[in-house]
Design a protein around this motif. Structure first.
Motif, PDB file in Angstrom:
ATOM      1  N   SER A 110       0.866  -1.184   0.000  1.00  0.00           N
ATOM      2  CA  SER A 110       0.000   0.000   0.000  1.00  0.00           C
ATOM      3  C   SER A 110       0.900   1.231   0.000  1.00  0.00           C
ATOM      4  CB  SER A 110      -0.931  -0.003   1.211  1.00  0.00           C
ATOM      5  OG  SER A 110      -0.198  -0.129   2.410  1.00  0.00           O
ATOM      6  N   ILE A 111       0.596   2.180  -0.879  1.00  0.00           N
ATOM      7  CA  ILE A 111       1.441   3.358  -1.071  1.00  0.00           C
ATOM      8  C   ILE A 111       0.575   4.610  -1.015  1.00  0.00           C
ATOM      9  CG2 ILE A 111       3.210   4.412  -2.530  1.00  0.00           C
ATOM     10  CD1 ILE A 111       3.285   1.766  -4.085  1.00  0.00           C
ATOM     11  N   ALA A 112       1.047   5.616  -0.311  1.00  0.00           N
ATOM     12  CA  ALA A 112       0.323   6.890  -0.239  1.00  0.00           C
ATOM     13  C   ALA A 112       1.170   8.004  -0.836  1.00  0.00           C
ATOM     14  CB  ALA A 112      -0.040   7.209   1.206  1.00  0.00           C
ATOM     15  N   GLN A 211      -2.747   5.634   7.523  1.00  0.00           N
ATOM     16  CA  GLN A 211      -1.782   5.518   8.624  1.00  0.00           C
ATOM     17  C   GLN A 211      -0.994   4.206   8.574  1.00  0.00           C
ATOM     18  OE1 GLN A 211      -4.471   5.966  11.902  1.00  0.00           O
ATOM     19  NE2 GLN A 211      -4.276   8.189  11.973  1.00  0.00           N
ATOM     20  N   ASN A 212      -1.532   3.204   7.881  1.00  0.00           N
ATOM     21  CA  ASN A 212      -0.906   1.880   7.890  1.00  0.00           C
ATOM     22  C   ASN A 212      -0.337   1.479   6.534  1.00  0.00           C
ATOM     23  OD1 ASN A 212      -1.436   0.504  10.687  1.00  0.00           O
ATOM     24  ND2 ASN A 212      -3.316   1.586  10.177  1.00  0.00           N
ATOM     25  N   ARG A 276      -1.525  12.853  11.136  1.00  0.00           N
ATOM     26  CA  ARG A 276      -0.650  13.489  12.125  1.00  0.00           C
ATOM     27  C   ARG A 276       0.783  12.995  11.926  1.00  0.00           C
ATOM     28  NH1 ARG A 276      -3.462  17.777  12.899  1.00  0.00           N
ATOM     29  NH2 ARG A 276      -5.210  17.628  14.348  1.00  0.00           N
ATOM     30  N   LEU A 277       1.743  13.858  12.227  1.00  0.00           N
ATOM     31  CA  LEU A 277       3.133  13.505  11.953  1.00  0.00           C
ATOM     32  C   LEU A 277       3.629  12.352  12.824  1.00  0.00           C
ATOM     33  CD1 LEU A 277       4.846  16.938  11.224  1.00  0.00           C
ATOM     34  CD2 LEU A 277       3.708  15.339   9.680  1.00  0.00           C
ATOM     35  N   LYS A 282       5.490   6.397  11.687  1.00  0.00           N
ATOM     36  CA  LYS A 282       5.411   4.943  11.880  1.00  0.00           C
ATOM     37  C   LYS A 282       5.392   4.189  10.549  1.00  0.00           C
ATOM     38  CE  LYS A 282       2.789   5.627  16.150  1.00  0.00           C
ATOM     39  NZ  LYS A 282       1.450   5.513  16.794  1.00  0.00           N
ATOM     40  N   ILE A 283       5.228   4.909   9.442  1.00  0.00           N
ATOM     41  CA  ILE A 283       5.212   4.274   8.124  1.00  0.00           C
ATOM     42  C   ILE A 283       6.633   3.789   7.807  1.00  0.00           C
ATOM     43  CG2 ILE A 283       4.861   4.687   5.646  1.00  0.00           C
ATOM     44  CD1 ILE A 283       2.711   6.766   6.476  1.00  0.00           C
ATOM     45  N   PRO A 284       6.797   2.537   7.387  1.00  0.00           N
ATOM     46  CA  PRO A 284       8.158   1.978   7.211  1.00  0.00           C
ATOM     47  C   PRO A 284       9.033   2.715   6.201  1.00  0.00           C
ATOM     48  CG  PRO A 284       6.517   0.217   7.259  1.00  0.00           C
ATOM     49  CD  PRO A 284       5.754   1.502   7.217  1.00  0.00           C
ATOM     50  N   ILE A 285       8.513   3.022   5.015  1.00  0.00           N
ATOM     51  CA  ILE A 285       9.305   3.717   3.987  1.00  0.00           C
ATOM     52  C   ILE A 285       8.674   5.079   3.754  1.00  0.00           C
ATOM     53  CG2 ILE A 285      10.201   3.662   1.627  1.00  0.00           C
ATOM     54  CD1 ILE A 285       9.801   0.619   1.661  1.00  0.00           C
TER      55      ILE A 285
END
Length: 324
Positions: A110-112, A211-212, A276-277, A282-285
């Motif tokens: 999953s990419i944001a 967030q995930n 929120r920052l 917490k996002i791995p990459i």
């Protein structure tokens, strides 16, 4: 005599390995010895100075500087893009960002993505990359890091095409993946409204997905009149004036940050509906894509707070970040 025989054997192994290009396993078979013997012999050759390595890097690659940036700011990877006399730096940065994304991409990721002109350019670059034909992109989800909003009617076309949800649609189509929209205003009139909006089940579900994610790609902005947020009406100049007076030097995912990357304490912050920052970290990459000396302070602030762990920037900004 024993020493000469030993030296001859070492030289023979070096010749076969480095000149003829044989593997250590192949050499062991040819010479009738174990693979361990060959490995030990190569190590002896290095210790005695029989082997010297010289690497000639292309002029437009800066591995030493990249390593310095990575060590100084605790980055997973730094990518420094060198200026070309006949090139468009925005396109160059976008192409390197596209390369990094495709290099680490895996199925079911999953990419944001945030918005911005360079981020739009990444999608354009990925369109032309032949790797897309061979990558396993099954189950990939693409989300916006920003909420959806209606742009003012007089918004310049170049800002319209840099809209995050448009980027998300384009990239999801390239990956044959699934896209999501975040259908609330990025900034609302009060903190109470923000809380109520984010309590709506469908909105809360999308925010939880954002967030995930496994990977996030974002620009880094300034607080000047040419910033993306100012151009598309997220904040007006008077609001930016107030935030600058409080120490704001840059914008990251719409949050206004100071020189250390800390969020400015202001009512503006309580009205943002974006991630929120503390959750973003917490996002791995977390890939930061930004260039140009006018952004150098904002980029440094983001690195100081470790908001990104991958940076793609130009050589002039990189030099400033290393020296300061």
């Amino acid at each position: 005599m024993d020493i000469l025989r030993e030296e001859r054997f070492i030289v023979k192994v070096v010749e076969m390995h480095y000149i003829q290009g044989l593997s250590q396993v192949e050499i062991a078979k040819k010479l009738g010895v174990s693979r361990t013997t060959i490995s030990r012999t190569v190590a002896q050759a290095r210790q005695r100075g029989y082997i010297e390595f010289k690497v000639n890097y292309p002029d437009d690659i800066e591995p030493g500087e990249e390593k310095l940036l990575e060590e100084k700011y605790g980055l997973k990877e730094a990518v420094i893009v060198c200026e070309k006399s006949d090139g468009d730096m925005g396109k160059e940065i976008a192409s390197y960002a596209a390369d990094y994304i495709l290099r680490v991409l895996k199925k079911k990721m999953s990419i944001a993505f945030s918005n911005g002109h360079t981020l739009y350019g990444i999608a354009d670059c990925m369109k032309e990359d032949v790797r897309l034909k061979f990558l396993n992109t099954k189950g990939i989800e693409v989300l916006p890091l920003f909420a959806e909003y209606n742009m003012p009617p007089d918004t310049d076309e170049k800002d319209r095409i840099a809209y995050s949800n448009q980027n998300v649609e384009m990239i999801a189509e390239l990956f044959h993946g699934h896209s999501y929209h975040f259908t609330v205003p990025p900034i609302v009139s009060s903190e109470k409204i923000r809380r109520e909006l984010l309590e709506e089940p469908c909105i809360r579900e999308t925010m939880t997905k954002i967030q995930n994610v496994d990977m996030a790609v974002t620009g880094i902005g300034t607080l000047d009149k040419d910033s993306f947020g100012a151009n598309v009406g997220i904040a007006d100049e008077s609001e930016y004036d107030r935030l600058r007076a409080k120490g704001g030097i840059g914008e990251f995912l719409l949050h206004i940050i100071d020189a250390d990357g800390k969020v400015i304490d202001d009512s503006y912050e309580g009205r943002l509906t974006c991630i929120r920052l503390e959750d973003f970290k917490k996002i791995p990459i977390r890939i930061g894509v930004a260039y140009g000396m006018r952004k150098k302070e904002a980029i440094r602030a983001v690195l100081r707070e470790k908001l990104v762990n991958v940076l793609i920037t130009d050589e002039h900004v990189a030099e400033y970040l290393i020296e300061n």
